[in-house]
Motif scaffolding. Structure first.
Motif, short mmCIF file in Angstrom:
data_model
loop_
_atom_site.label_atom_id
_atom_site.label_comp_id
_atom_site.label_asym_id
_atom_site.label_seq_id
_atom_site.Cartn_x
_atom_site.Cartn_y
_atom_site.Cartn_z
N UNK A 355 0.82 -1.21 0.00
CA UNK A 355 0.00 0.00 0.00
C UNK A 355 0.86 1.27 0.00
N UNK A 356 1.53 1.59 -1.10
CA UNK A 356 2.19 2.90 -1.17
C UNK A 356 1.12 4.00 -1.10
N UNK A 357 1.46 5.08 -0.44
CA UNK A 357 0.43 6.07 -0.13
C UNK A 357 0.99 7.47 -0.16
N UNK A 358 0.16 8.43 -0.56
CA UNK A 358 0.50 9.85 -0.53
C UNK A 358 -0.65 10.62 0.09
N UNK A 359 -0.33 11.70 0.76
CA UNK A 359 -1.37 12.51 1.38
C UNK A 359 -1.01 13.98 1.41
N UNK A 360 -2.02 14.83 1.33
CA UNK A 360 -1.83 16.28 1.41
C UNK A 360 -2.92 16.88 2.29
N UNK A 361 -2.61 18.03 2.86
CA UNK A 361 -3.61 18.77 3.64
C UNK A 361 -3.26 20.25 3.61
N UNK A 362 -4.27 21.09 3.42
CA UNK A 362 -4.11 22.54 3.44
C UNK A 362 -5.16 23.10 4.38
N UNK A 363 -4.73 23.97 5.27
CA UNK A 363 -5.67 24.53 6.24
C UNK A 363 -5.50 26.03 6.37
N UNK A 364 -6.61 26.69 6.70
CA UNK A 364 -6.63 28.12 6.99
C UNK A 364 -7.45 28.32 8.25
N UNK A 365 -6.97 29.15 9.16
CA UNK A 365 -7.72 29.41 10.39
C UNK A 365 -7.65 30.88 10.74
N UNK A 366 -8.72 31.37 11.34
CA UNK A 366 -8.81 32.76 11.81
C UNK A 366 -9.46 32.75 13.18
N UNK A 367 -8.88 33.49 14.12
CA UNK A 367 -9.47 33.61 15.45
C UNK A 367 -9.36 35.06 15.91
#
Length: 738
Positions: A355-367
């Motif tokens: 199971x070769x695998x790749x992953x990405x994540x992009x996040x934006x937050x405001x407080x």
């Protein structure tokens, strides 16, 4: 704080000494400041306001930057060895950069985008949505706060187990540069530089960068051209922070950070003979086909031999003092992370379960926060917005299941909105009352494709929840603080991580040749999310500095969880399936920490945790909490020798114990998923010349080479044993300050 008493009663003193001797590393301040005040209480911001740690009405631990240095703690996994009822593992997809904190039995069981952590991690007020690929090197750290128990009011969703708050050093007017270098066995090579400089009286910056390399524990015996050994890893990391005082009332801090790492797959092995009726055994494979040394790897698939991770982010914090009693704080952040990893589950040269695998994540937050004081009342209120988009991919040209191609396309977008308020009231000089409430709305849109004839299945769902907290804190004349707290926490429901059961439903709906089958599966809404996960915690405890020589904290808690998902992994006829087992769980226990200055030169730190977890029976079967040790303890004696030339030698030992636990929700001994207990021992002997700006240390980590498992999974076809990447290491560290 009230002035501490000088003497304890004989019974209290005996109890204090007995408890101190039983446990380990306290995270209260551990520096001898002066002869009449050896212990200095750390000021923390766990409640988004500055408070002495003893006065915060929750169970928490705090490490100052100096504490981290003196204990040789270099990453967040090391922190998990010295906090009661905290266990940090790292095994996601065979990756070396993952850190999975479990507090009081609640944590992150998987790394895919549809799985949220139960313990939230914040860096300078910015929530880290993903815990694979992030920069876990603890450089440029002011302190680390570990908050135990649900923190749903101030820290929001995904903190039903607790929160880890990492605070970096802000730029100031001090001109200082620090360098450190470390060389050791197992190919250790580590170096870092930190500098803080003032450009003008209103503008300052600090910057740190570093490199960290560690060799592997085994070889890829069927891949002579593998770039890295098993468990080998190296990483570059850096962070820049700029502070500008626009006026006496307005301040800006801009921060950028990045890391880039790669290495070999984390050590693991596969047991086949133990499951003679499993698919691998029936295919003619045996344990002899797996590498004889569990730290070697027998894969013949190069895609599962290498891991990599990258992350970067920026944040902007603005603080404005409206007047002497009111202030605002604005935090904006954008982060991106990506990784490449994967496991060859069959552990052999035969291409069955790869199971070769790749992953990405992009996040934006405001407080946006508003804080203030109104006489005896203080408050923190604010609004919060968070968005994350991420994906995971297993290509059907690389991934193999049972010798045939398989795929996983998993995407999810999460949007979270919240409004919160927390109020404190000083009823008297000694009694403080506080409480808060938070309203959260979450929306998730997810899609998956695990089988092209079925196609991509989409789903979306919304959740909302009100979290609350009420607390009281009373300070006695001897400096001891009592607190009582009722806290709730919340986590939005989750989609399945690996929904290969959809293929099984496809078969049941008519098979490969039925063109209406996929439509039937989609119409049945087979890709479904679980309900809200909620927690309520009842807690009381004592903490404080009882004498000039002794400080302690003890907490008693009872936490009830509803609709808590346990992840269950099975190898089905159609793929490696991960589904959610929804349970009701009650956790209860006790936690203790202390710092005791036995003499002016001899200090003893200790911690101790016990937890009993009861899970409601389901269909005549009683599950257990996975990856949850019943007992945790640590003990850290430190002694400073003063030499004739006024130089000092400081010796320190750290002993950490984590009890046995189960790698999955079943305690059936036939499933063989019990992870044995472990005890690790570190030492650090540091020499500092008189009036010098440098010191040199001889260190040893896991000096008795305790080899242990991070996790165990029984798929029904084979037993997957994820080994720790920890091993003995000895070396020399040099530090200098200019």
């Amino acid at each position: 704080m009230s002035t501490p008493v000088r003497n304890l009663s004989p019974i209290a003193a005996a109890m204090a000494f007995a408890l101190t001797s039983f446990s380990s590393t306290s995270v209260m301040a551990d520096e001898a400041k002066a002869e009449d005040k050896k212990i200095e209480a750390i000021t923390v911001t766990a409640t988004k306001r500055s408070q002495v740690i003893y006065e915060v009405p929750i169970a928490m631990s705090a490490f100052s930057g100096d504490d981290l240095d003196s204990q040789g703690i270099s990453d967040i996994t090391d922190v998990g060895k010295f906090v009661p009822n905290l266990n940090i593992t790292g095994f996601s997809a065979g990756h070396n950069s993952s850190a999975n904190p479990f507090i009081r039995g609640i944590g992150l069981q998987d790394h895919l985008i549809t799985t949220d952590p139960g313990v939230s991690v914040y860096v300078d007020g910015v929530y880290l949505g993903r815990q694979v690929g992030q920069n876990w090197n603890l450089a440029n750290i002011e302190r680390i706060e570990v908050l135990r128990g649900p923190q749903g009011t101030l820290y929001g969703r995904n903190s039903i187990g607790g929160a880890i708050n990492i605070i970096t050093k802000q730029p100031d007017q001090a001109a200082v540069t620090k360098v450190s270098a470390e060389v050791g066995t197992r190919g250790r090579l580590k170096g870092s530089i930190f500098t803080n400089q003032a450009v003008t009286e209103d503008l300052a910056f600090n910057f740190n960068m570093g490199f960290n390399r560690r060799g592997g524990l085994g070889e890829f015996i069927n891949l002579p051209n593998a770039e890295y050994d098993v468990g080998e890893n190296q990483e570059f990391h850096g962070r820049l922070s700029v502070k500008y005082n626009a006026s006496e009332d307005l301040r800006f801090v801009f921060t950028a950070d990045a890391n880039d790492g790669e290495g070999g797959t984390r050590p693991f092995t596969t047991l086949i003979d133990e499951l003679p009726h499993g698919r691998l055994a029936q295919s003619g494979l045996t344990n002899a086909d797996v590498a004889s040394d569990p730290y070697d790897n027998a894969t013949s698939t190069i895609e599962t031999a290498t891991v990599s991770n990258k992350a970067n982010g920026i944040s902007l914090t603005a603080e404005y003092d409206i007047n002497a009693d009111l202030g605002t704080k604005f935090i904006f952040s954008k982060r991106s992370s990506e990784y490449k990893a994967g496991l060859d589950d069959d552990g052999t040269a035969v291409k069955l379960d790869h199971y070769p695998e790749r992953g990405t994540a992009d996040q934006t937050s405001v407080e946006l926060q508003l804080t203030g004081y109104l006489g005896s009342v203080d408050f923190v209120t604010g609004v919060y917005w968070f968005n994350e988009e991420g994906s995971n991919r297993q290509s059907d040209t690389e991934a193999q299941f049972n010798g045939g191609p398989t795929k996983l396309e998993l995407d999810q977008e999460t949007t979270s909105r919240a409004v919160f308020v927390n109020v404190g009231y000083d009823a008297t000089d000694d009694l403080r009352l506080s409480g808060g409430v938070r309203y959260t709305e979450d929306e998730k849109s997810a899609s998956t494709n695990v089988f092209d004839p079925v196609g991509t299945i989409h789903s979306s769902r919304e959740w909302d929840e009100v979290s609350y907290e009420v607390a009281a804190n009373y300070t006695f004349e001897n400096g001891l603080n009592w607190y009582g707290t009722v806290q709730t926490g919340y986590q939005s429901g989750q989609y399945p991580a690996r929904p290969y059961f959809l293929i099984g439903q496809f078969f049941g709906a008519g098979g490969f040749d039925n063109p209406e089958a996929a439509a039937i599966v989609r119409a049945n809404n087979a890709f479904m999310a679980s309900d809200n996960i909620s927690a309520i915690n009842y807690e009381t405890g004592f903490k404080g500095q009882l004498t000039d020589d002794f400080s302690m904290s003890v907490a008693f808690f009872n936490t009830e969880y509803d609709d808590l998902p346990y992840q269950v992994n099975t190898s089905t006829e159609t793929g490696f399936d991960t589904n959610n087992l929804i349970v009701e769980q009650t956790s209860r226990g006790v936690e203790f920490e202390s710092t005791y200055y036995v003499t002016d030169n001899f200090t003893l730190h200790s911690s101790f945790g016990f937890m009993d977890v009861d899970v409601e029976e389901q269909n005549g079967i009683k599950p257990v909490a996975p990856l949850t040790p019943e007992w945790t303890a640590s003990l850290s004696p430190s002694y400073t020798f003063e030499l004739e030339n006024n130089a000092t030698v400081t010796s320190r030992f750290d002993v950490s114990f984590r009890d046995s636990m189960y790698g999955e929700p079943s305690s059936d001994p036939l499933r063989m998923t019990q992870v044995d207990s472990r005890t690790t021992v570190n030492f650090d002997i540091s020499y500092a010349p008189a009036n010098a700006n440098w010191d040199v240390s001889l260190y040893g980590r896991n000096i008795f080479d305790e080899r242990y498992d991070d996790a165990r999974l029984n798929t029904g076809d084979y037993l997957l044993v994820i080994k720790s990447n920890d091993a003995s290491e000895f070396g020399v560290r040099y530090r200098a300050t200019f």
